[in-house]
Design a protein around this motif. Sequence first.
Motif, PDB file in Angstrom:
ATOM      1  N   MET A   1      27.062  47.111  48.265  1.00 26.48           N
ATOM      2  CA  MET A   1      27.352  47.799  47.161  1.00 26.48           C
ATOM      3  C   MET A   1      27.729  46.216  46.249  1.00 26.48           C
ATOM      4  SD  MET A   1      31.228  49.034  47.704  1.00 26.48           S
ATOM      5  CE  MET A   1      30.884  50.734  48.258  1.00 26.48           C
ATOM      6  N   TYR A   2      28.005  46.226  44.997  1.00 29.24           N
ATOM      7  CA  TYR A   2      27.734  45.612  44.655  1.00 29.24           C
ATOM      8  C   TYR A   2      29.193  44.569  44.444  1.00 29.24           C
ATOM      9  CZ  TYR A   2      28.242  43.723  39.769  1.00 29.24           C
ATOM     10  OH  TYR A   2      28.188  42.586  38.272  1.00 29.24           O
ATOM     11  N   THR A   3      30.374  45.578  44.630  1.00 30.04           N
ATOM     12  CA  THR A   3      31.744  44.537  45.160  1.00 30.04           C
ATOM     13  C   THR A   3      31.394  43.883  45.866  1.00 30.04           C
ATOM     14  OG1 THR A   3      32.245  46.731  46.452  1.00 30.04           O
ATOM     15  CG2 THR A   3      32.926  47.107  44.048  1.00 30.04           C
ATOM     16  N   ILE A  14      37.658  42.277  47.446  1.00 28.07           N
ATOM     17  CA  ILE A  14      37.834  43.128  46.864  1.00 28.07           C
ATOM     18  C   ILE A  14      37.683  44.160  47.979  1.00 28.07           C
ATOM     19  CG2 ILE A  14      36.688  44.552  44.868  1.00 28.07           C
ATOM     20  CD1 ILE A  14      35.950  41.804  43.662  1.00 28.07           C
ATOM     21  N   PRO A  15      38.360  44.827  47.924  1.00 29.55           N
ATOM     22  CA  PRO A  15      38.820  46.450  49.199  1.00 29.55           C
ATOM     23  C   PRO A  15      38.232  47.795  48.477  1.00 29.55           C
ATOM     24  CG  PRO A  15      40.989  45.050  49.122  1.00 29.55           C
ATOM     25  CD  PRO A  15      39.898  44.196  48.489  1.00 29.55           C
ATOM     26  N   ILE A  29      41.128  44.552  43.283  1.00 32.56           N
ATOM     27  CA  ILE A  29      40.694  42.755  43.223  1.00 32.56           C
ATOM     28  C   ILE A  29      42.844  42.729  44.125  1.00 32.56           C
ATOM     29  CG2 ILE A  29      39.703  41.233  42.038  1.00 32.56           C
ATOM     30  CD1 ILE A  29      38.483  43.351  40.146  1.00 32.56           C
ATOM     31  N   CYS A  30      42.178  41.314  44.340  1.00 31.85           N
ATOM     32  CA  CYS A  30      43.241  40.947  45.188  1.00 31.85           C
ATOM     33  C   CYS A  30      43.359  39.497  45.023  1.00 31.85           C
ATOM     34  CB  CYS A  30      42.671  41.036  47.211  1.00 31.85           C
ATOM     35  SG  CYS A  30      43.102  42.764  48.091  1.00 31.85           S
TER      36      CYS A  30
END
Length: 77
Positions: A1-3, A14-15, A29-30
Amino acid sequence: MYTYQLAKEFNVRIPSFGHDGDGKLQVYICKDELNDEEWENKLKEIFHCMYNKSVELNGLVSEEHGIGYAKREYMFE
């Protein structure tokens, strides 16, 4: 996945989770231990990457919760 790629590239968490059947993905975005300046810089860069990918995939930057403050500059790209 790109994230996952972006999380590794920018060294941030980045959950995300999705809605089965309708193709929606919610991404967070944490900030964690980043100072405010690091956070703002990384957030801006990550948003830029994500929204460019969305355009590349013919996606949209909004879903059932609306456009919101963070996404409004990307609304008409």
